[in-house]
Design a protein around this motif. Structure first.
Motif, PDB file in Angstrom:
ATOM      1  N   GLU A  94       0.797  -1.227   0.177  1.00 28.77           N
ATOM      2  CA  GLU A  94      -0.135  -0.035   0.101  1.00 28.77           C
ATOM      3  C   GLU A  94       0.838   1.374   0.106  1.00 28.77           C
ATOM      4  O   GLU A  94       0.684   2.397  -0.465  1.00 28.77           O
ATOM      5  N   ARG A  95       2.198   1.062   0.208  1.00 29.24           N
ATOM      6  CA  ARG A  95       3.079   2.348   0.239  1.00 29.24           C
ATOM      7  C   ARG A  95       3.817   2.404  -1.017  1.00 29.24           C
ATOM      8  O   ARG A  95       4.599   3.673  -1.299  1.00 29.24           O
ATOM      9  N   LEU A  96       3.592   1.531  -1.985  1.00 22.89           N
ATOM     10  CA  LEU A  96       4.398   1.597  -3.175  1.00 22.89           C
ATOM     11  C   LEU A  96       3.464   1.683  -4.365  1.00 22.89           C
ATOM     12  O   LEU A  96       3.629   0.733  -5.324  1.00 22.89           O
ATOM     13  N   GLN A  97       2.475   2.344  -4.395  1.00 24.25           N
ATOM     14  CA  GLN A  97       1.525   2.297  -5.334  1.00 24.25           C
ATOM     15  C   GLN A  97       1.846   3.130  -6.580  1.00 24.25           C
ATOM     16  O   GLN A  97       0.822   2.980  -7.607  1.00 24.25           O
ATOM     17  N   ASP A  98       3.168   3.650  -6.766  1.00 22.04           N
ATOM     18  CA  ASP A  98       3.657   4.292  -7.954  1.00 22.04           C
ATOM     19  C   ASP A  98       4.009   2.778  -8.904  1.00 22.04           C
ATOM     20  O   ASP A  98       4.355   3.165 -10.015  1.00 22.04           O
ATOM     21  N   SER A  99       4.100   1.775  -8.353  1.00 25.41           N
ATOM     22  CA  SER A  99       4.463   0.346  -8.965  1.00 25.41           C
ATOM     23  C   SER A  99       3.282  -0.049  -9.646  1.00 25.41           C
ATOM     24  O   SER A  99       2.216  -0.179  -8.844  1.00 25.41           O
ATOM     25  N   GLY A 100       3.477  -0.310 -10.549  1.00 28.08           N
ATOM     26  CA  GLY A 100       2.338  -1.480 -11.559  1.00 28.08           C
ATOM     27  C   GLY A 100       1.949  -2.573 -10.813  1.00 28.08           C
ATOM     28  O   GLY A 100       0.855  -3.044 -10.650  1.00 28.08           O
ATOM     29  N   TYR A 101       3.075  -3.124 -10.411  1.00 29.94           N
ATOM     30  CA  TYR A 101       2.851  -4.570  -9.949  1.00 29.94           C
ATOM     31  C   TYR A 101       2.137  -4.434  -8.485  1.00 29.94           C
ATOM     32  O   TYR A 101       1.337  -5.103  -8.211  1.00 29.94           O
ATOM     33  N   MET A 102       2.680  -3.406  -7.667  1.00 32.99           N
ATOM     34  CA  MET A 102       1.828  -3.141  -6.492  1.00 32.99           C
ATOM     35  C   MET A 102       0.366  -2.604  -6.645  1.00 32.99           C
ATOM     36  O   MET A 102      -0.739  -3.082  -5.897  1.00 32.99           O
ATOM     37  N   PRO A 158      19.786   1.305  -0.934  1.00 33.70           N
ATOM     38  CA  PRO A 158      20.335   1.044   0.652  1.00 33.70           C
ATOM     39  C   PRO A 158      19.304   0.881   1.453  1.00 33.70           C
ATOM     40  O   PRO A 158      19.428   0.753   2.377  1.00 33.70           O
ATOM     41  N   ALA A 159      18.033   0.888   0.974  1.00 35.52           N
ATOM     42  CA  ALA A 159      16.876   0.819   1.765  1.00 35.52           C
ATOM     43  C   ALA A 159      16.886  -0.572   2.472  1.00 35.52           C
ATOM     44  O   ALA A 159      17.401  -1.603   2.052  1.00 35.52           O
ATOM     45  N   TYR A 160      16.306  -0.613   3.774  1.00 33.71           N
ATOM     46  CA  TYR A 160      15.840  -1.862   4.335  1.00 33.71           C
ATOM     47  C   TYR A 160      15.102  -2.817   3.930  1.00 33.71           C
ATOM     48  O   TYR A 160      14.053  -2.454   3.521  1.00 33.71           O
ATOM     49  N   LEU A 161      15.413  -4.204   3.772  1.00 32.30           N
ATOM     50  CA  LEU A 161      14.641  -5.314   3.550  1.00 32.30           C
ATOM     51  C   LEU A 161      14.616  -5.947   4.870  1.00 32.30           C
ATOM     52  O   LEU A 161      15.330  -5.869   5.719  1.00 32.30           O
ATOM     53  N   GLN A 162      13.466  -6.979   4.817  1.00 34.35           N
ATOM     54  CA  GLN A 162      13.563  -8.006   5.879  1.00 34.35           C
ATOM     55  C   GLN A 162      13.043  -9.369   5.491  1.00 34.35           C
ATOM     56  O   GLN A 162      12.032  -9.849   5.623  1.00 34.35           O
ATOM     57  N   GLU A 182       0.654  -9.801   8.703  1.00 40.02           N
ATOM     58  CA  GLU A 182       1.969  -9.847   8.346  1.00 40.02           C
ATOM     59  C   GLU A 182       3.091 -10.772   8.833  1.00 40.02           C
ATOM     60  O   GLU A 182       3.073 -11.082  10.052  1.00 40.02           O
ATOM     61  N   ILE A 183       3.894 -11.100   7.683  1.00 39.27           N
ATOM     62  CA  ILE A 183       4.924 -11.912   8.008  1.00 39.27           C
ATOM     63  C   ILE A 183       6.308 -11.332   7.470  1.00 39.27           C
ATOM     64  O   ILE A 183       6.258 -10.841   6.591  1.00 39.27           O
ATOM     65  N   GLY A 184       7.269 -11.576   8.323  1.00 43.72           N
ATOM     66  CA  GLY A 184       8.814 -11.232   7.587  1.00 43.72           C
ATOM     67  C   GLY A 184       9.734 -12.043   8.238  1.00 43.72           C
ATOM     68  O   GLY A 184       9.639 -12.882   8.962  1.00 43.72           O
ATOM     69  N   GLY A 185      11.072 -11.606   8.081  1.00 47.25           N
ATOM     70  CA  GLY A 185      12.225 -12.419   8.214  1.00 47.25           C
ATOM     71  C   GLY A 185      12.466 -11.826   9.475  1.00 47.25           C
ATOM     72  O   GLY A 185      12.269 -10.780  10.309  1.00 47.25           O
ATOM     73  N   PRO A 186      13.708 -12.599  10.248  1.00 47.19           N
ATOM     74  CA  PRO A 186      13.850 -12.198  11.654  1.00 47.19           C
ATOM     75  C   PRO A 186      14.961 -11.077  11.739  1.00 47.19           C
ATOM     76  O   PRO A 186      15.125 -10.642  12.798  1.00 47.19           O
ATOM     77  N   GLU A 187      15.401 -10.482  10.711  1.00 45.61           N
ATOM     78  CA  GLU A 187      16.502  -9.464  10.658  1.00 45.61           C
ATOM     79  C   GLU A 187      16.217  -8.492   9.676  1.00 45.61           C
ATOM     80  O   GLU A 187      15.683  -8.603   8.280  1.00 45.61           O
ATOM     81  N   LYS A 188      16.469  -7.078   9.852  1.00 45.29           N
ATOM     82  CA  LYS A 188      16.236  -6.035   8.874  1.00 45.29           C
ATOM     83  C   LYS A 188      17.701  -5.862   8.319  1.00 45.29           C
ATOM     84  O   LYS A 188      18.773  -5.573   9.139  1.00 45.29           O
ATOM     85  N   ILE A 189      17.737  -5.886   6.977  1.00 41.84           N
ATOM     86  CA  ILE A 189      19.053  -5.753   6.341  1.00 41.84           C
ATOM     87  C   ILE A 189      18.933  -4.995   5.355  1.00 41.84           C
ATOM     88  O   ILE A 189      18.034  -4.856   4.351  1.00 41.84           O
ATOM     89  N   ARG A 190      20.023  -3.968   4.988  1.00 37.49           N
ATOM     90  CA  ARG A 190      19.983  -3.100   3.696  1.00 37.49           C
ATOM     91  C   ARG A 190      20.222  -4.036   2.490  1.00 37.49           C
ATOM     92  O   ARG A 190      20.986  -4.877   2.436  1.00 37.49           O
ATOM     93  N   LEU A 191      19.189  -3.526   1.364  1.00 38.92           N
ATOM     94  CA  LEU A 191      19.490  -4.229   0.115  1.00 38.92           C
ATOM     95  C   LEU A 191      20.921  -4.414  -0.134  1.00 38.92           C
ATOM     96  O   LEU A 191      21.172  -5.652  -0.773  1.00 38.92           O
ATOM     97  N   THR A 192      21.512  -3.501  -0.252  1.00 39.71           N
ATOM     98  CA  THR A 192      22.982  -3.384  -0.857  1.00 39.71           C
ATOM     99  C   THR A 192      23.860  -4.410  -0.027  1.00 39.71           C
ATOM    100  O   THR A 192      24.516  -5.172  -0.691  1.00 39.71           O
ATOM    101  N   ASP A 193      23.564  -4.674   1.235  1.00 44.24           N
ATOM    102  CA  ASP A 193      24.364  -5.536   2.043  1.00 44.24           C
ATOM    103  C   ASP A 193      23.705  -6.902   1.808  1.00 44.24           C
ATOM    104  O   ASP A 193      24.759  -7.755   1.993  1.00 44.24           O
ATOM    105  N   ILE A 194      22.597  -7.080   1.547  1.00 44.86           N
ATOM    106  CA  ILE A 194      22.331  -8.658   1.301  1.00 44.86           C
ATOM    107  C   ILE A 194      22.959  -8.942  -0.136  1.00 44.86           C
ATOM    108  O   ILE A 194      23.529 -10.010  -0.201  1.00 44.86           O
ATOM    109  N   GLU A 215      11.925   3.987   0.477  1.00 44.79           N
ATOM    110  CA  GLU A 215      12.423   4.414   1.707  1.00 44.79           C
ATOM    111  C   GLU A 215      12.858   3.323   2.849  1.00 44.79           C
ATOM    112  O   GLU A 215      12.589   2.406   2.406  1.00 44.79           O
ATOM    113  N   ASP A 216      13.502   3.686   3.862  1.00 49.34           N
ATOM    114  CA  ASP A 216      13.882   2.832   4.529  1.00 49.34           C
ATOM    115  C   ASP A 216      12.773   1.724   5.247  1.00 49.34           C
ATOM    116  O   ASP A 216      12.994   0.862   5.611  1.00 49.34           O
ATOM    117  N   ASN A 217      11.416   2.467   5.549  1.00 55.50           N
ATOM    118  CA  ASN A 217      10.431   1.760   6.034  1.00 55.50           C
ATOM    119  C   ASN A 217       9.589   0.875   4.927  1.00 55.50           C
ATOM    120  O   ASN A 217       8.608   0.466   5.259  1.00 55.50           O
TER     121      ASN A 217
END
Length: 254
Positions: free
Chosen positions: A100-108, A154-158, A183-195, A223-225
């Motif tokens: 819902e935060r990414l509605q500029d994306s056609g997929y979203m 460099p935004a965070y993913l989970q 909602e479900i997610g992974g156990p840690e937040k990591i920047r996409l660049t780091d992953i 964005e980071d969130n």
């Protein structure tokens, strides 16, 4: 209990089917290859006959804006219509954290349209919002690669492992509808660049990672969130590095 899993031969679908069958349920892994097509409607009535629960884990074969919207709208309408006729008691769909935060994306936008169809269908439902899967990180890196450089936000993913997603989908299939979203997610937040840096190192990939806050993710800047869970999310157990260490060894790139 008869459970129909649409997209039952895919990454999440096949693992969910296995878990439910191991619990003794009658599970139909439905896909076009098995004669069930949610776009044309072929085989839907027969597949859903006697089913109490339907899990929609199908994904669009195209991510182009118009095509993906048509896929989720057509598939959603056909599946919900067939479900209502069959008396399905619980309709479950897998969607995306942050959609819902990414509605500029056609997929979203297409996923939003799918969810609206479910919410207004009259069938009791549960929508599961998941963060991105560990298994898709290589594809994300590839889609943002030019030459030997991957330009990534460099935004965070989970990130979450597909095994953890399948565990939740199987449990939701056996639970009562919440008529809402979990909602479900992974156990840690990591920047996409780091992953991706970790992924390249583990697989001896010579590409370099460049942090670019304007790099696109499914057509939008992050964005980071944007892609992390809220405080009430259920978290998986498998960390990215642990998952990565279990993958088959890669040949060193030329």
């Amino acid at each position: 209990m008869k459970i129909v899993v649409i997209g039952g031969t895919g990454l999440i679908g096949s693992k969910t089917v296995e878990r439910l069958r191991n619990k003794g349920h009658d599970v139909l892994a439905a896909s076009p290859n098995s004669g069930v097509d949610t776009i044309t409607g072929k085989g839907l009535a027969e597949a859903l006959a006697g089913a109490e629960v339907v899990l929609d884990l199908a994904n669009s074969p195209s991510f182009e804006d118009k095509a993906v919207l048509e896929f989720f709208q057509t598939s959603g309408r056909n599946l919900l219509k067939a479900g209502a006729a069959a008396g399905v008691k619980h309709h479950i769909a897998l969607s995306i954290v942050g959609m819902e935060r990414l509605q500029d994306s056609g997929y979203m936008r297409a996923k939003m349209a799918q969810e609206e169809l479910i919410k207004t269908s009259g069938i009791p439902y549960t929508i599961v919002h998941s963060t991105q899967f560990h298994e898709f990180m290589a594809g994300i890196a590839q889609s943002n690669t030019v030459g030997q450089t991957a330009h990534l936000s460099p935004a965070y993913l989970q990130p979450i492992a597909s095994d953890d997603v399948a565990d939740v989908m199987a449990e939701v299939a056996l639970a009562l509808p919440v008529n809402g979203t979990i909602e479900i997610g992974g156990p840690e937040k990591i920047r996409l660049t780091d992953i991706v840096t970790r992924l390249f190192k583990a697989t001896n990939d010579p590409r370099q990672v460049v942090a670019d806050p304007h790099a696109r993710y499914f057509g939008v800047e992050l964005e980071d969130n944007s892609l992390v869970t809220g405080p009430k999310a259920r978290l998986g157990q498998i960390r990215f590095d642990d998952w990565l260490s279990r993958q088959p060894p890669q040949k060193k790139s030329a």
